[in-house]
Design a protein around this motif. Structure first.
Motif, PDB file in Angstrom:
ATOM      1  N   LEU A 225      33.726  -8.116 -79.745  1.00  0.00           N
ATOM      2  CA  LEU A 225      32.612  -8.662 -80.523  1.00  0.00           C
ATOM      3  C   LEU A 225      31.389  -8.746 -79.623  1.00  0.00           C
ATOM      4  CD1 LEU A 225      32.177 -10.082 -83.332  1.00  0.00           C
ATOM      5  CD2 LEU A 225      32.742 -12.221 -82.188  1.00  0.00           C
ATOM      6  N   ARG A 226      30.231  -8.315 -80.163  1.00  0.00           N
ATOM      7  CA  ARG A 226      28.990  -8.460 -79.385  1.00  0.00           C
ATOM      8  C   ARG A 226      28.108  -9.500 -80.068  1.00  0.00           C
ATOM      9  NH1 ARG A 226      26.753  -2.966 -78.264  1.00  0.00           N
ATOM     10  NH2 ARG A 226      25.810  -3.144 -80.312  1.00  0.00           N
ATOM     11  N   VAL A 227      27.660 -10.448 -79.266  1.00  0.00           N
ATOM     12  CA  VAL A 227      26.871 -11.549 -79.821  1.00  0.00           C
ATOM     13  C   VAL A 227      25.542 -11.631 -79.069  1.00  0.00           C
ATOM     14  CG1 VAL A 227      26.857 -14.007 -80.407  1.00  0.00           C
ATOM     15  CG2 VAL A 227      29.052 -12.797 -80.201  1.00  0.00           C
ATOM     16  N   GLY A 228      24.448 -11.557 -79.828  1.00  0.00           N
ATOM     17  CA  GLY A 228      23.116 -11.688 -79.229  1.00  0.00           C
ATOM     18  C   GLY A 228      22.671 -13.142 -79.303  1.00  0.00           C
ATOM     19  N   THR A 229      22.668 -13.803 -78.181  1.00  0.00           N
ATOM     20  CA  THR A 229      22.313 -15.238 -78.151  1.00  0.00           C
ATOM     21  C   THR A 229      21.676 -15.575 -76.803  1.00  0.00           C
ATOM     22  OG1 THR A 229      23.271 -17.460 -78.025  1.00  0.00           O
ATOM     23  CG2 THR A 229      24.724 -15.663 -77.443  1.00  0.00           C
ATOM     24  N   ASP A 230      20.852 -16.610 -76.787  1.00  0.00           N
ATOM     25  CA  ASP A 230      20.268 -17.057 -75.511  1.00  0.00           C
ATOM     26  C   ASP A 230      21.054 -18.210 -74.910  1.00  0.00           C
ATOM     27  OD1 ASP A 230      18.267 -15.153 -75.688  1.00  0.00           O
ATOM     28  OD2 ASP A 230      17.038 -16.458 -76.974  1.00  0.00           O
ATOM     29  N   ALA A 231      22.197 -18.512 -75.504  1.00  0.00           N
ATOM     30  CA  ALA A 231      23.020 -19.614 -74.970  1.00  0.00           C
ATOM     31  C   ALA A 231      23.411 -19.308 -73.518  1.00  0.00           C
ATOM     32  CB  ALA A 231      24.269 -19.779 -75.824  1.00  0.00           C
ATOM     33  N   ALA A 232      23.608 -20.359 -72.757  1.00  0.00           N
ATOM     34  CA  ALA A 232      23.904 -20.183 -71.326  1.00  0.00           C
ATOM     35  C   ALA A 232      25.244 -19.476 -71.125  1.00  0.00           C
ATOM     36  CB  ALA A 232      23.945 -21.559 -70.658  1.00  0.00           C
ATOM     37  N   TYR A 247      28.878 -11.930 -69.940  1.00  0.00           N
ATOM     38  CA  TYR A 247      27.576 -12.473 -70.327  1.00  0.00           C
ATOM     39  C   TYR A 247      26.459 -11.634 -69.714  1.00  0.00           C
ATOM     40  CZ  TYR A 247      30.497 -16.376 -71.705  1.00  0.00           C
ATOM     41  OH  TYR A 247      31.465 -17.141 -72.296  1.00  0.00           O
ATOM     42  N   GLY A 248      25.985 -10.661 -70.462  1.00  0.00           N
ATOM     43  CA  GLY A 248      24.842  -9.865 -70.020  1.00  0.00           C
ATOM     44  C   GLY A 248      23.659 -10.206 -70.905  1.00  0.00           C
ATOM     45  N   ALA A 249      22.864  -9.181 -71.244  1.00  0.00           N
ATOM     46  CA  ALA A 249      21.737  -9.385 -72.160  1.00  0.00           C
ATOM     47  C   ALA A 249      22.270  -9.869 -73.506  1.00  0.00           C
ATOM     48  CB  ALA A 249      20.969  -8.079 -72.323  1.00  0.00           C
ATOM     49  N   THR A 250      23.434  -9.346 -73.873  1.00  0.00           N
ATOM     50  CA  THR A 250      24.179  -9.913 -75.004  1.00  0.00           C
ATOM     51  C   THR A 250      25.550 -10.309 -74.453  1.00  0.00           C
ATOM     52  OG1 THR A 250      24.992  -7.732 -75.589  1.00  0.00           O
ATOM     53  CG2 THR A 250      23.077  -8.520 -76.813  1.00  0.00           C
ATOM     54  N   THR A 251      26.263 -11.114 -75.237  1.00  0.00           N
ATOM     55  CA  THR A 251      27.603 -11.522 -74.810  1.00  0.00           C
ATOM     56  C   THR A 251      28.627 -10.590 -75.444  1.00  0.00           C
ATOM     57  OG1 THR A 251      26.916 -13.832 -74.735  1.00  0.00           O
ATOM     58  CG2 THR A 251      29.284 -13.407 -74.840  1.00  0.00           C
ATOM     59  N   THR A 252      29.524 -10.030 -74.641  1.00  0.00           N
ATOM     60  CA  THR A 252      30.606  -9.217 -75.191  1.00  0.00           C
ATOM     61  C   THR A 252      31.900 -10.001 -75.030  1.00  0.00           C
ATOM     62  OG1 THR A 252      29.432  -7.223 -74.550  1.00  0.00           O
ATOM     63  CG2 THR A 252      31.767  -6.972 -75.074  1.00  0.00           C
ATOM     64  N   ILE A 264      33.488 -18.574 -83.946  1.00  0.00           N
ATOM     65  CA  ILE A 264      32.645 -18.146 -82.829  1.00  0.00           C
ATOM     66  C   ILE A 264      31.182 -18.099 -83.262  1.00  0.00           C
ATOM     67  CG2 ILE A 264      32.166 -16.170 -81.318  1.00  0.00           C
ATOM     68  CD1 ILE A 264      35.360 -15.883 -81.449  1.00  0.00           C
ATOM     69  N   LEU A 265      30.959 -17.587 -84.480  1.00  0.00           N
ATOM     70  CA  LEU A 265      29.600 -17.542 -85.009  1.00  0.00           C
ATOM     71  C   LEU A 265      29.023 -18.968 -85.114  1.00  0.00           C
ATOM     72  CD1 LEU A 265      27.224 -15.983 -86.230  1.00  0.00           C
ATOM     73  CD2 LEU A 265      28.381 -16.091 -88.442  1.00  0.00           C
ATOM     74  N   ASP A 266      29.803 -19.887 -85.646  1.00  0.00           N
ATOM     75  CA  ASP A 266      29.338 -21.279 -85.767  1.00  0.00           C
ATOM     76  C   ASP A 266      28.998 -21.857 -84.395  1.00  0.00           C
ATOM     77  OD1 ASP A 266      29.681 -21.170 -88.462  1.00  0.00           O
ATOM     78  OD2 ASP A 266      31.594 -22.255 -88.497  1.00  0.00           O
ATOM     79  N   GLY A 272      21.776 -22.175 -80.754  1.00  0.00           N
ATOM     80  CA  GLY A 272      20.468 -21.525 -80.921  1.00  0.00           C
ATOM     81  C   GLY A 272      20.589 -20.349 -81.863  1.00  0.00           C
ATOM     82  N   PRO A 273      19.483 -19.609 -82.033  1.00  0.00           N
ATOM     83  CA  PRO A 273      19.507 -18.484 -82.966  1.00  0.00           C
ATOM     84  C   PRO A 273      20.459 -17.372 -82.504  1.00  0.00           C
ATOM     85  CG  PRO A 273      17.372 -18.632 -81.847  1.00  0.00           C
ATOM     86  CD  PRO A 273      18.181 -19.806 -81.389  1.00  0.00           C
ATOM     87  N   VAL A 274      21.105 -16.713 -83.466  1.00  0.00           N
ATOM     88  CA  VAL A 274      21.991 -15.579 -83.153  1.00  0.00           C
ATOM     89  C   VAL A 274      21.296 -14.304 -83.648  1.00  0.00           C
ATOM     90  CG1 VAL A 274      24.221 -14.515 -83.660  1.00  0.00           C
ATOM     91  CG2 VAL A 274      24.078 -16.984 -83.254  1.00  0.00           C
TER      92      VAL A 274
END
Ligand SMILES: Nc1ncnc2c1ncn2[C@@H]1O[C@H](COP(=O)(O)OP(=O)(O)OP(=O)(O)O)[C@@H](O)[C@H]1O
Length: 345
Positions: A225-232, A247-252, A264-266, A272-274
């Motif tokens: 799963l690839r998740v685009g988030t600014d979470a730490a 944890y790169g530019a997106t989280t894999t 995971i989405l929740d 923050g925004p996804v």
């Protein structure tokens, strides 16, 4: 339905097939893939009766396949069996007649397939004068000319230019849409993924996976799963079902197959925004490598054919899954007459 069951074959000490079982339904396009030396050609030769198995059976329509039934099959052998000195049109007519067609039907069918496979203007040329790609088209016409009830094609796409590949793909879809079981081998996994309803992966003489590409994907032990988030970084580490995270530019995330991605989405949204939330679908090439890697070291270890499967197909992203039947717009080819005794080719 074409059914292969428990096929075994040895060449001297070498085990070529070690219990190959799969079936191809009417109207199904079945892609038969494997590393070099895995046993594809051996399986196809046995299906066509060119080779005797040591054990196992081939059935069509529920009955063991005999010589008369095999005469209704269309086969494109790996070794390509055309008469080099014979003219293209004469050759196709001759082969159609050998399969029991009347002269008139044979002539019509030869013309139809020369047109369809774009070799009509070479009808009067000897086969040996044609380029390899055009010889390949004639060989395909030879497999198709008698309106076969089953199609078994050994690497039919190899050596074709992109137009020829599209042309043949359309022909195979059409034949399948007419209810013909179609099985072909190929190392072009992207093409197989795009075209086939079902896939069989053979490795060292054994079927290591068979089913639809989506079915093979679903049977994997993990989901990516690839998740685009600014979470730490670290935000997903403790969530249920997360096996590992990058944890790169997106989280894999690598998840267990039963992980609940909505949890995971929740969790991500709470931080923050996804921007992106994408399950990554492995390509057939990736599924193939995994299936082979899972079975590496099994079998009798004759050392042949490891890890040199087809390239092609980068993983991830949105695969388009199995192709469907075509809309079959073109006119049907002439059918073989059944009122004439033919000669076994
Ligand atoms: N006539 C033969 N005599 C001895 N061994 C053979 C013979 N034909 C095939 N083999 C061996 O049987 C195994 C299966 O070969 P086969 O040609 O069926 O594989 P394949 O999957 O079609 O390979 P490729 O993708 O390279 O065409 C290989 O180990 C091969 O070396």
């Amino acid at each position: 339905m074409l059914e292969l069951e428990g096929l075994r074959k040895r060449y001297g000490d070498r085990v070529a097939l070690d219990g190959v079982t799969f079936s191809v339904r009417p109207g199904e396009l079945y892609g038969f893939v494997g590393t070099n030396g895995a046993g594809k050609t051996t399986t196809m030769r046995i299906t066509l009766g060119v080779l005797e198995p040591d054990a196992g059976s081939v059935r069509f329509g529920g009955k063991p396949v005999d010589t008369a039934t095999r005469r209704t099959f269309g086969y494109m052998p790996e070794e390509r069996g055309l008469y080099p000195k014979m003219r293209v049109g004469d050759q196709l007519r001759y082969l159609a007649e050998l399969h029991g067609m009347s002269r008139r039907d044979a002539d019509q069918a030869a013309k139809y397939w020369m047109e369809r496979l774009s070799v009509a203007e070479r009808a009067e040329d000897r086969v040996e004068a044609l380029s390899l790609g055009n010889q390949q088209r004639v060989q395909l016409a030879a497999a198709l000319v008698h309106h076969p009830a089953v199609l078994v094609l050994d690497e039919p796409f190899s050596g074709l230019d992109p137009v020829g590949v599209d042309n043949l793909a359309e022909v195979l879809r059409e034949r399948a849409a007419e209810g013909v079981p179609v099985v072909f081998s190929s190392h072009q996994l992207e093409l197989v993924e795009r075209l086939c309803d079902s896939i069989g992966i053979i490795y060292r003489g054994r079927m290591v996976a068979t089913g639809t590409v989506d079915g093979l994907r679903a049977s994997r032990a993990e989901v990516v799963l690839r998740v685009g988030t600014d979470a730490a970084p670290g935000w997903a580490d403790a969530l249920a079902g997360v096996q590992s995270a990058d944890y790169g530019a997106t989280t894999t995330l690598i998840l267990t197959a039963d992980a609940d991605d909505q949890v995971i989405l929740d969790a991500a949204r709470a931080l923050g925004p996804v921007r992106e939330f994408t399950p990554l679908r492995p390509s057939l090439a990736e599924l193939f490598r995994e299936a082979v890697a899972d079975h590496n070291g099994e079998g009798d270890g004759d050392g042949e054919g490891d890890g040199d499967a087809a390239g092609g197909g980068e993983g991830g992203g949105a695969g388009n899954g199995a192709g469907g039947a075509s809309d079959g717009a073109s006119e049907a080819p002439p059918a073989a007459s059944t009122d004439k005794e033919g000669v076994t080719a």
